[in-house]
Design a protein around this motif. Sequence first.
Motif, PDB file in Angstrom:
ATOM      1  N   PHE A 110       0.882  -1.162   0.000  1.00 18.14           N
ATOM      2  CA  PHE A 110       0.000   0.000   0.000  1.00 18.14           C
ATOM      3  C   PHE A 110       0.918   1.209   0.000  1.00 18.14           C
ATOM      4  O   PHE A 110       1.111   1.888   0.994  1.00 18.14           O
ATOM      5  CB  PHE A 110      -0.919  -0.010   1.208  1.00 18.14           C
ATOM      6  CG  PHE A 110      -2.013   1.016   1.149  1.00 18.14           C
ATOM      7  CD1 PHE A 110      -2.144   1.889   0.090  1.00 18.14           C
ATOM      8  CD2 PHE A 110      -2.919   1.104   2.168  1.00 18.14           C
ATOM      9  CE1 PHE A 110      -3.145   2.823   0.041  1.00 18.14           C
ATOM     10  CE2 PHE A 110      -3.936   2.045   2.141  1.00 18.14           C
ATOM     11  CZ  PHE A 110      -4.047   2.898   1.076  1.00 18.14           C
ATOM     12  N   SER A 111       1.507   1.445  -1.169  1.00 19.35           N
ATOM     13  CA  SER A 111       2.561   2.447  -1.273  1.00 19.35           C
ATOM     14  C   SER A 111       2.075   3.853  -0.962  1.00 19.35           C
ATOM     15  O   SER A 111       2.836   4.677  -0.479  1.00 19.35           O
ATOM     16  CB  SER A 111       3.197   2.400  -2.657  1.00 19.35           C
ATOM     17  OG  SER A 111       2.239   2.705  -3.641  1.00 19.35           O
ATOM     18  N   ALA A 112       0.837   4.144  -1.226  1.00 15.84           N
ATOM     19  CA  ALA A 112       0.347   5.501  -0.974  1.00 15.84           C
ATOM     20  C   ALA A 112       0.443   5.837   0.509  1.00 15.84           C
ATOM     21  O   ALA A 112       0.876   6.923   0.883  1.00 15.84           O
ATOM     22  CB  ALA A 112      -1.087   5.627  -1.454  1.00 15.84           C
ATOM     23  N   LEU A 113       0.066   4.917   1.353  1.00 15.79           N
ATOM     24  CA  LEU A 113       0.129   5.152   2.796  1.00 15.79           C
ATOM     25  C   LEU A 113       1.573   5.162   3.273  1.00 15.79           C
ATOM     26  O   LEU A 113       1.980   6.024   4.037  1.00 15.79           O
ATOM     27  CB  LEU A 113      -0.664   4.072   3.538  1.00 15.79           C
ATOM     28  CG  LEU A 113      -0.604   4.102   5.057  1.00 15.79           C
ATOM     29  CD1 LEU A 113      -1.139   5.422   5.581  1.00 15.79           C
ATOM     30  CD2 LEU A 113      -1.394   2.945   5.633  1.00 15.79           C
ATOM     31  N   ARG A 114       2.352   4.224   2.791  1.00 12.96           N
ATOM     32  CA  ARG A 114       3.729   4.085   3.247  1.00 12.96           C
ATOM     33  C   ARG A 114       4.588   5.277   2.841  1.00 12.96           C
ATOM     34  O   ARG A 114       5.420   5.745   3.595  1.00 12.96           O
ATOM     35  CB  ARG A 114       4.323   2.797   2.674  1.00 12.96           C
ATOM     36  CG  ARG A 114       5.601   2.369   3.321  1.00 12.96           C
ATOM     37  CD  ARG A 114       5.994   0.977   2.891  1.00 12.96           C
ATOM     38  NE  ARG A 114       5.981   0.764   1.478  1.00 12.96           N
ATOM     39  CZ  ARG A 114       6.984   1.072   0.655  1.00 12.96           C
ATOM     40  NH1 ARG A 114       8.070   1.601   1.107  1.00 12.96           N
ATOM     41  NH2 ARG A 114       6.890   0.824  -0.630  1.00 12.96           N
ATOM     42  N   LYS A 115       4.377   5.799   1.646  1.00 12.03           N
ATOM     43  CA  LYS A 115       5.223   6.870   1.135  1.00 12.03           C
ATOM     44  C   LYS A 115       4.823   8.248   1.646  1.00 12.03           C
ATOM     45  O   LYS A 115       5.661   9.059   1.961  1.00 12.03           O
ATOM     46  CB  LYS A 115       5.178   6.900  -0.397  1.00 12.03           C
ATOM     47  CG  LYS A 115       5.911   5.767  -1.051  1.00 12.03           C
ATOM     48  CD  LYS A 115       5.823   5.913  -2.553  1.00 12.03           C
ATOM     49  CE  LYS A 115       6.453   4.738  -3.251  1.00 12.03           C
ATOM     50  NZ  LYS A 115       6.235   4.791  -4.691  1.00 12.03           N
ATOM     51  N   THR A 116       3.537   8.526   1.677  1.00 15.91           N
ATOM     52  CA  THR A 116       3.140   9.909   1.908  1.00 15.91           C
ATOM     53  C   THR A 116       2.193  10.103   3.080  1.00 15.91           C
ATOM     54  O   THR A 116       1.725  11.205   3.298  1.00 15.91           O
ATOM     55  CB  THR A 116       2.457  10.478   0.651  1.00 15.91           C
ATOM     56  OG1 THR A 116       1.301   9.699   0.366  1.00 15.91           O
ATOM     57  CG2 THR A 116       3.387  10.481  -0.542  1.00 15.91           C
ATOM     58  N   GLY A 117       1.877   9.079   3.801  1.00 11.39           N
ATOM     59  CA  GLY A 117       0.945   9.245   4.906  1.00 11.39           C
ATOM     60  C   GLY A 117      -0.465   9.467   4.393  1.00 11.39           C
ATOM     61  O   GLY A 117      -0.847   8.955   3.359  1.00 11.39           O
ATOM     62  N   PHE A 118      -1.231  10.252   5.115  1.00 11.05           N
ATOM     63  CA  PHE A 118      -2.635  10.459   4.772  1.00 11.05           C
ATOM     64  C   PHE A 118      -2.864  11.786   4.061  1.00 11.05           C
ATOM     65  O   PHE A 118      -3.883  12.426   4.244  1.00 11.05           O
ATOM     66  CB  PHE A 118      -3.488  10.399   6.044  1.00 11.05           C
ATOM     67  CG  PHE A 118      -3.496   9.048   6.684  1.00 11.05           C
ATOM     68  CD1 PHE A 118      -4.188   8.002   6.104  1.00 11.05           C
ATOM     69  CD2 PHE A 118      -2.807   8.820   7.856  1.00 11.05           C
ATOM     70  CE1 PHE A 118      -4.203   6.747   6.683  1.00 11.05           C
ATOM     71  CE2 PHE A 118      -2.817   7.575   8.446  1.00 11.05           C
ATOM     72  CZ  PHE A 118      -3.513   6.536   7.862  1.00 11.05           C
ATOM     73  N   THR A 119      -1.933  12.207   3.249  1.00 13.55           N
ATOM     74  CA  THR A 119      -2.052  13.512   2.599  1.00 13.55           C
ATOM     75  C   THR A 119      -2.723  13.446   1.237  1.00 13.55           C
ATOM     76  O   THR A 119      -3.012  14.482   0.658  1.00 13.55           O
ATOM     77  CB  THR A 119      -0.664  14.159   2.430  1.00 13.55           C
ATOM     78  OG1 THR A 119       0.147  13.303   1.630  1.00 13.55           O
ATOM     79  CG2 THR A 119      -0.007  14.384   3.781  1.00 13.55           C
ATOM     80  N   ARG A 120      -2.970  12.257   0.727  1.00 16.18           N
ATOM     81  CA  ARG A 120      -3.555  12.123  -0.605  1.00 16.18           C
ATOM     82  C   ARG A 120      -5.025  11.759  -0.512  1.00 16.18           C
ATOM     83  O   ARG A 120      -5.466  11.135   0.435  1.00 16.18           O
ATOM     84  CB  ARG A 120      -2.792  11.057  -1.382  1.00 16.18           C
ATOM     85  CG  ARG A 120      -1.355  11.514  -1.600  1.00 16.18           C
ATOM     86  CD  ARG A 120      -0.465  10.483  -2.175  1.00 16.18           C
ATOM     87  NE  ARG A 120      -1.080   9.807  -3.296  1.00 16.18           N
ATOM     88  CZ  ARG A 120      -0.646   8.666  -3.768  1.00 16.18           C
ATOM     89  NH1 ARG A 120       0.378   8.081  -3.233  1.00 16.18           N
ATOM     90  NH2 ARG A 120      -1.236   8.095  -4.781  1.00 16.18           N
ATOM     91  N   THR A 121      -5.756  12.146  -1.536  1.00 18.11           N
ATOM     92  CA  THR A 121      -7.178  11.824  -1.575  1.00 18.11           C
ATOM     93  C   THR A 121      -7.374  10.384  -2.026  1.00 18.11           C
ATOM     94  O   THR A 121      -6.475   9.771  -2.625  1.00 18.11           O
ATOM     95  CB  THR A 121      -7.931  12.744  -2.552  1.00 18.11           C
ATOM     96  OG1 THR A 121      -7.485  12.453  -3.889  1.00 18.11           O
ATOM     97  CG2 THR A 121      -7.718  14.207  -2.224  1.00 18.11           C
ATOM     98  N   LEU A 122      -8.552   9.869  -1.763  1.00 17.29           N
ATOM     99  CA  LEU A 122      -8.886   8.519  -2.205  1.00 17.29           C
ATOM    100  C   LEU A 122      -8.809   8.424  -3.731  1.00 17.29           C
ATOM    101  O   LEU A 122      -8.326   7.430  -4.278  1.00 17.29           O
ATOM    102  CB  LEU A 122     -10.279   8.131  -1.714  1.00 17.29           C
ATOM    103  CG  LEU A 122     -10.773   6.740  -2.082  1.00 17.29           C
ATOM    104  CD1 LEU A 122      -9.815   5.668  -1.574  1.00 17.29           C
ATOM    105  CD2 LEU A 122     -12.166   6.517  -1.524  1.00 17.29           C
ATOM    106  N   ALA A 123      -9.246   9.465  -4.413  1.00 15.29           N
ATOM    107  CA  ALA A 123      -9.196   9.476  -5.882  1.00 15.29           C
ATOM    108  C   ALA A 123      -7.755   9.369  -6.381  1.00 15.29           C
ATOM    109  O   ALA A 123      -7.478   8.658  -7.354  1.00 15.29           O
ATOM    110  CB  ALA A 123      -9.857  10.739  -6.420  1.00 15.29           C
ATOM    111  N   GLU A 124      -6.831  10.058  -5.725  1.00 15.28           N
ATOM    112  CA  GLU A 124      -5.424   9.991  -6.125  1.00 15.28           C
ATOM    113  C   GLU A 124      -4.850   8.598  -5.893  1.00 15.28           C
ATOM    114  O   GLU A 124      -4.109   8.070  -6.733  1.00 15.28           O
ATOM    115  CB  GLU A 124      -4.606  11.024  -5.355  1.00 15.28           C
ATOM    116  CG  GLU A 124      -4.913  12.454  -5.735  1.00 15.28           C
ATOM    117  CD  GLU A 124      -4.294  13.466  -4.789  1.00 15.28           C
ATOM    118  OE1 GLU A 124      -3.992  14.573  -5.267  1.00 15.28           O
ATOM    119  OE2 GLU A 124      -4.113  13.170  -3.591  1.00 15.28           O
TER     120      GLU A 124
END
Length: 88
Positions: free
Chosen positions: A31-45
């Motif tokens: 789950f690279s989105a969580l691992r790389k950037t934390g919770f800063t991205r939207t679900l759509a991204e």
Amino acid sequence: VRELENVIQRLVVMTDGDIIEVPDLPCLMRFSALRKTGFTRTLAEVEVEYIINVLESVDGNKTHAADILGIDRKTLRQKLKNMKDPSS
């Protein structure tokens, strides 16, 4: 289930040490989105990134990608269209 068993067997054999870490996992299992950037991205991204990763992993085969994503091929086609033209 068989595919998951094969992945686990490969991880046990190929991983150095006693613990399997996130980087040891195949790309689709991270789950690279969580691992790389934390919770800063939207679900759509996150969804866009995941769809792109799945498509790359199946060499652009939309039917196979839709199966992996658990959605209809038409739904995938619509999501891809929206990714190109978000105003539609």
